[in-house]
Motif scaffolding. Structure first.
Motif, PDB file in Angstrom:
ATOM      1  N   ARG A 146       0.848  -1.192   0.000  1.00  0.00           N
ATOM      2  CA  ARG A 146       0.000   0.000   0.000  1.00  0.00           C
ATOM      3  C   ARG A 146       0.884   1.242   0.000  1.00  0.00           C
ATOM      4  O   ARG A 146       1.763   1.388   0.847  1.00  0.00           O
ATOM      5  CB  ARG A 146      -0.902   0.032   1.237  1.00  0.00           C
ATOM      6  N   LYS A 147       0.640   2.119  -0.965  1.00  0.00           N
ATOM      7  CA  LYS A 147       1.382   3.385  -1.013  1.00  0.00           C
ATOM      8  C   LYS A 147       0.446   4.537  -0.701  1.00  0.00           C
ATOM      9  O   LYS A 147      -0.634   4.653  -1.288  1.00  0.00           O
ATOM     10  CB  LYS A 147       2.024   3.604  -2.382  1.00  0.00           C
ATOM     11  N   TYR A 148       0.871   5.393   0.228  1.00  0.00           N
ATOM     12  CA  TYR A 148       0.074   6.536   0.643  1.00  0.00           C
ATOM     13  C   TYR A 148       0.790   7.833   0.249  1.00  0.00           C
ATOM     14  O   TYR A 148       1.989   7.995   0.526  1.00  0.00           O
ATOM     15  CB  TYR A 148      -0.103   6.560   2.168  1.00  0.00           C
ATOM     16  N   LEU A 149       0.060   8.732  -0.364  1.00  0.00           N
ATOM     17  CA  LEU A 149       0.532  10.098  -0.534  1.00  0.00           C
ATOM     18  C   LEU A 149      -0.177  10.929   0.523  1.00  0.00           C
ATOM     19  O   LEU A 149      -1.410  11.054   0.498  1.00  0.00           O
ATOM     20  CB  LEU A 149       0.219  10.621  -1.937  1.00  0.00           C
ATOM     21  N   LEU A 150       0.599  11.463   1.464  1.00  0.00           N
ATOM     22  CA  LEU A 150       0.045  12.139   2.629  1.00  0.00           C
ATOM     23  C   LEU A 150       0.361  13.628   2.571  1.00  0.00           C
ATOM     24  O   LEU A 150       1.493  14.022   2.292  1.00  0.00           O
ATOM     25  CB  LEU A 150       0.635  11.540   3.909  1.00  0.00           C
ATOM     26  N   ARG A 151      -0.646  14.444   2.866  1.00  0.00           N
ATOM     27  CA  ARG A 151      -0.450  15.897   2.922  1.00  0.00           C
ATOM     28  C   ARG A 151      -0.547  16.333   4.369  1.00  0.00           C
ATOM     29  O   ARG A 151      -1.539  16.092   5.059  1.00  0.00           O
ATOM     30  CB  ARG A 151      -1.505  16.602   2.073  1.00  0.00           C
ATOM     31  N   PHE A 152       0.510  17.000   4.840  1.00  0.00           N
ATOM     32  CA  PHE A 152       0.571  17.453   6.228  1.00  0.00           C
ATOM     33  C   PHE A 152       0.202  18.926   6.357  1.00  0.00           C
ATOM     34  O   PHE A 152      -0.239  19.373   7.409  1.00  0.00           O
ATOM     35  CB  PHE A 152       1.978  17.233   6.785  1.00  0.00           C
ATOM     36  N   ALA A 153       0.442  19.686   5.294  1.00  0.00           N
ATOM     37  CA  ALA A 153       0.150  21.112   5.245  1.00  0.00           C
ATOM     38  C   ALA A 153       0.165  21.494   3.770  1.00  0.00           C
ATOM     39  O   ALA A 153       0.636  20.721   2.933  1.00  0.00           O
ATOM     40  CB  ALA A 153       1.209  21.905   6.025  1.00  0.00           C
ATOM     41  N   VAL A 194       2.878   6.686  10.585  1.00  0.00           N
ATOM     42  CA  VAL A 194       2.617   5.407  11.253  1.00  0.00           C
ATOM     43  C   VAL A 194       1.150   5.318  11.651  1.00  0.00           C
ATOM     44  O   VAL A 194       0.491   4.282  11.442  1.00  0.00           O
ATOM     45  CB  VAL A 194       3.528   5.245  12.480  1.00  0.00           C
ATOM     46  N   LEU A 195       0.600   6.388  12.216  1.00  0.00           N
ATOM     47  CA  LEU A 195      -0.792   6.368  12.655  1.00  0.00           C
ATOM     48  C   LEU A 195      -1.742   6.201  11.471  1.00  0.00           C
ATOM     49  O   LEU A 195      -2.732   5.462  11.557  1.00  0.00           O
ATOM     50  CB  LEU A 195      -1.119   7.651  13.422  1.00  0.00           C
ATOM     51  N   ALA A 196      -1.453   6.880  10.367  1.00  0.00           N
ATOM     52  CA  ALA A 196      -2.312   6.760   9.187  1.00  0.00           C
ATOM     53  C   ALA A 196      -2.305   5.331   8.651  1.00  0.00           C
ATOM     54  O   ALA A 196      -3.349   4.801   8.247  1.00  0.00           O
ATOM     55  CB  ALA A 196      -1.848   7.734   8.100  1.00  0.00           C
ATOM     56  N   CYS A 197      -1.143   4.699   8.669  1.00  0.00           N
ATOM     57  CA  CYS A 197      -1.052   3.314   8.213  1.00  0.00           C
ATOM     58  C   CYS A 197      -1.812   2.387   9.152  1.00  0.00           C
ATOM     59  O   CYS A 197      -2.578   1.517   8.701  1.00  0.00           O
ATOM     60  CB  CYS A 197       0.413   2.884   8.123  1.00  0.00           C
ATOM     61  N   ALA A 219       4.321  13.877   1.406  1.00  0.00           N
ATOM     62  CA  ALA A 219       5.339  12.827   1.383  1.00  0.00           C
ATOM     63  C   ALA A 219       4.643  11.487   1.209  1.00  0.00           C
ATOM     64  O   ALA A 219       3.449  11.356   1.472  1.00  0.00           O
ATOM     65  CB  ALA A 219       6.174  12.843   2.665  1.00  0.00           C
ATOM     66  N   GLU A 220       5.421  10.506   0.784  1.00  0.00           N
ATOM     67  CA  GLU A 220       4.877   9.179   0.568  1.00  0.00           C
ATOM     68  C   GLU A 220       5.379   8.212   1.626  1.00  0.00           C
ATOM     69  O   GLU A 220       6.511   8.313   2.103  1.00  0.00           O
ATOM     70  CB  GLU A 220       5.249   8.669  -0.829  1.00  0.00           C
ATOM     71  N   ALA A 221       4.527   7.276   1.980  1.00  0.00           N
ATOM     72  CA  ALA A 221       4.874   6.182   2.885  1.00  0.00           C
ATOM     73  C   ALA A 221       4.349   4.901   2.252  1.00  0.00           C
ATOM     74  O   ALA A 221       3.339   4.931   1.531  1.00  0.00           O
ATOM     75  CB  ALA A 221       4.260   6.394   4.264  1.00  0.00           C
ATOM     76  N   VAL A 222       5.027   3.787   2.508  1.00  0.00           N
ATOM     77  CA  VAL A 222       4.672   2.521   1.868  1.00  0.00           C
ATOM     78  C   VAL A 222       4.613   1.419   2.915  1.00  0.00           C
ATOM     79  O   VAL A 222       5.582   1.205   3.655  1.00  0.00           O
ATOM     80  CB  VAL A 222       5.696   2.138   0.779  1.00  0.00           C
ATOM     81  N   PHE A 223       3.465   0.722   2.987  1.00  0.00           N
ATOM     82  CA  PHE A 223       3.323  -0.440   3.854  1.00  0.00           C
ATOM     83  C   PHE A 223       3.511  -1.700   3.019  1.00  0.00           C
ATOM     84  O   PHE A 223       2.847  -1.893   1.998  1.00  0.00           O
ATOM     85  CB  PHE A 223       1.945  -0.471   4.518  1.00  0.00           C
ATOM     86  N   ILE A 224       4.426  -2.568   3.477  1.00  0.00           N
ATOM     87  CA  ILE A 224       4.757  -3.789   2.745  1.00  0.00           C
ATOM     88  C   ILE A 224       4.450  -4.980   3.646  1.00  0.00           C
ATOM     89  O   ILE A 224       5.188  -5.258   4.606  1.00  0.00           O
ATOM     90  CB  ILE A 224       6.244  -3.808   2.338  1.00  0.00           C
ATOM     91  N   ARG A 257       9.053  -9.109  10.809  1.00  0.00           N
ATOM     92  CA  ARG A 257       8.309 -10.136  11.529  1.00  0.00           C
ATOM     93  C   ARG A 257       6.924 -10.333  10.936  1.00  0.00           C
ATOM     94  O   ARG A 257       6.411 -11.451  10.878  1.00  0.00           O
ATOM     95  CB  ARG A 257       8.198  -9.769  13.006  1.00  0.00           C
ATOM     96  N   ALA A 258       6.305  -9.225  10.506  1.00  0.00           N
ATOM     97  CA  ALA A 258       4.944  -9.328   9.959  1.00  0.00           C
ATOM     98  C   ALA A 258       4.748  -8.410   8.765  1.00  0.00           C
ATOM     99  O   ALA A 258       4.273  -8.818   7.718  1.00  0.00           O
ATOM    100  CB  ALA A 258       3.918  -9.007  11.052  1.00  0.00           C
ATOM    101  N   GLY A 259       5.100  -7.146   8.927  1.00  0.00           N
ATOM    102  CA  GLY A 259       4.953  -6.162   7.858  1.00  0.00           C
ATOM    103  C   GLY A 259       5.741  -4.923   8.212  1.00  0.00           C
ATOM    104  O   GLY A 259       5.921  -4.606   9.388  1.00  0.00           O
ATOM    105  N   ALA A 260       6.239  -4.215   7.199  1.00  0.00           N
ATOM    106  CA  ALA A 260       7.082  -3.041   7.433  1.00  0.00           C
ATOM    107  C   ALA A 260       6.454  -1.810   6.814  1.00  0.00           C
ATOM    108  O   ALA A 260       5.846  -1.875   5.736  1.00  0.00           O
ATOM    109  CB  ALA A 260       8.470  -3.267   6.850  1.00  0.00           C
ATOM    110  N   LEU A 261       6.609  -0.681   7.500  1.00  0.00           N
ATOM    111  CA  LEU A 261       6.204   0.607   6.955  1.00  0.00           C
ATOM    112  C   LEU A 261       7.455   1.396   6.624  1.00  0.00           C
ATOM    113  O   LEU A 261       8.291   1.650   7.495  1.00  0.00           O
ATOM    114  CB  LEU A 261       5.339   1.383   7.954  1.00  0.00           C
TER     115      LEU A 261
END
Length: 382
Positions: A98-105, A159-162, A110-115, A120-124
């Motif tokens: 999952r790829k997120y494009l996040l707007r803070f202001a 992290v919270l958004a993921c 910035a982008e974050a990616v959950f794999i 151990r289980a999944g990485a952000l």
């Protein structure tokens, strides 16, 4: 088929209340004393309760904090907020990435990616900057000029958004979906060490998100002057974006090498705090066809890392528009890996994840541009 979902959250608020995200428990307690007039002992107790609701249970409304009296909850609502970034875009790969494009202001994205299935289980994979200054020639992110560092709050918000999206609350569940954090997104983390170190403190806190420091990895392209400080302050695992075995080639691929060449970088690795055979440094090596993938370079890589507890991640190059490079053939990657393995180093070949949604290593880039503060204020007011 990949999925693209737009506008998953409302437009950014102009809410002027103080955000509690990014504050430590003592800082929250101090705010409660100063703003609400709570006595020190009660402020500490309430700060701990609020912390648990935010970081263990994931609530975003004070009204949900049922172990706090209604009167105090109403005051908290007047003074504070528990924000989330705007999810401008969310893409889901065929492989579950999952790829997120996040707007803070305004202008700060910035982008974050959950794999899933990593660690151990999944990485952000989180970003530490909007854009980047390093200009690594094989990396798409490096073609985006630096806008600014992300704050500790903005890093934690990824992290919270993921966790919201993968529905992983409470944090303390035994069967986690998110077990690892990697600072391998946009930017050079060691050029934002203050924000990164503070975010790691918040993410690793045992009464909240509770991800062990041994499951948090910070990747650097080689900011030698900050590496020891990173280890001392955060106890995070270290990854090095290496990609070449000689200074001439690394100067081209990773231009920061001109400031801190290989000899200095590897010396800093050998002295990184806490490094042992059970806490090895990860060396990332992107496989570029005809550039850095020969048997001779595999043998030189082994020689360079002698004496350093290490593992080597071989990364098939992920193409992006305009790139001059190609990925090494699979047989060539396997031959390279065999040489490294035979020398006693673990050298997994990283399976490309999220290529179809631009979420793979080296593909992250946003359209954020640097704007004057006056422009951002006008946009927010409009």
């Amino acid at each position: 088929m990949s999925q693209t979902l737009l506008n998953l959250s409302p437009e950014l608020s102009t809410d002027q209340r103080t955000s509690l995200i990014g504050l430590s428990r003592p800082e929250i307690a101090s705010q409660l004393e100063a703003d609400l007039g709570l006595a020190e002992k009660e402020a500490r107790m309430r700060a701990r309760q609020i912390w648990g609701w935010i970081y263990n249970l994931g609530v975003t409304e004070f009204s949900a904090m049922t172990n706090i009296g209604k009167g105090l909850r109403e005051k908290l609502e007047l003074w504070y907020r528990i924000p989330r970034p705007e999810i401008v875009e969310r893409k889901v790969s065929v492989d579950g990435t999952r790829k997120y494009l996040l707007r803070f202001a305004p202008g700060i994205e910035a982008e974050a990616v959950f794999i899933p299935g990593v660690g151990r289980a999944g990485a952000l994979c989180v970003s530490s900057q909007v854009g980047c200054t390093l200009n690594c020639t094989f990396c798409h992110t490096g073609t985006q000029a630096l806008v600014r560092n992300l704050t500790a709050e903005e890093i934690v918000l990824q992290v919270l958004a993921c966790k919201d999206d993968i529905e992983e609350w409470p944090s303390g569940k035994d069967e986690r979906k998110l077990s690892n954090i990697v600072f391998m997104g946009m930017g050079e983390p060691l050029y934002n060490l203050e924000g990164v170190a503070r975010a790691i403190d918040l993410i690793s806190d045992g009464e909240g998100i509770s991800i062990s420091r041994r499951r948090i990895t910070v990747s650097t392209s080689g900011v030698v002057s900050k590496m020891h400080q990173l280890g001392e302050e955060t106890e995070a695992m270290l990854a090095i974006s290496l990609h070449a075995t000689n200074d001439e080639l690394r100067d081209e691929l990773v231009p920061i090498n001109k400031k801190w060449p290989l000899a200095e970088l590897l010396d800093a690795c050998a002295r990184y705090p806490g490094t042992t055979n059970s806490r090895r440094i990860t060396f990332e090596y992107v496989m570029l066809k005809g550039v850095n993938d020969s048997d001779a370079e595999a043998r030189e890589l082994v020689r360079l890392l002698k004496g350093i507890p290490a593992k080597i991640n071989l990364i098939p190059f992920n193409h992006w528009p305009g790139s001059a490079y190609e990925c090494s053939d699979w047989g060539r990657i396997e031959a390279f890996a065999d040489i490294v393995n035979q020398a006693g180093y673990a050298s997994p070949i990283r399976t490309p994840r999220g290529r179809d949604v631009g979420a793979a290593c080296g593909q992250l880039k946003t359209e954020s541009v640097k704007k004057r503060a006056s422009e951002r204020r006008l946009e927010a007011a409009g």
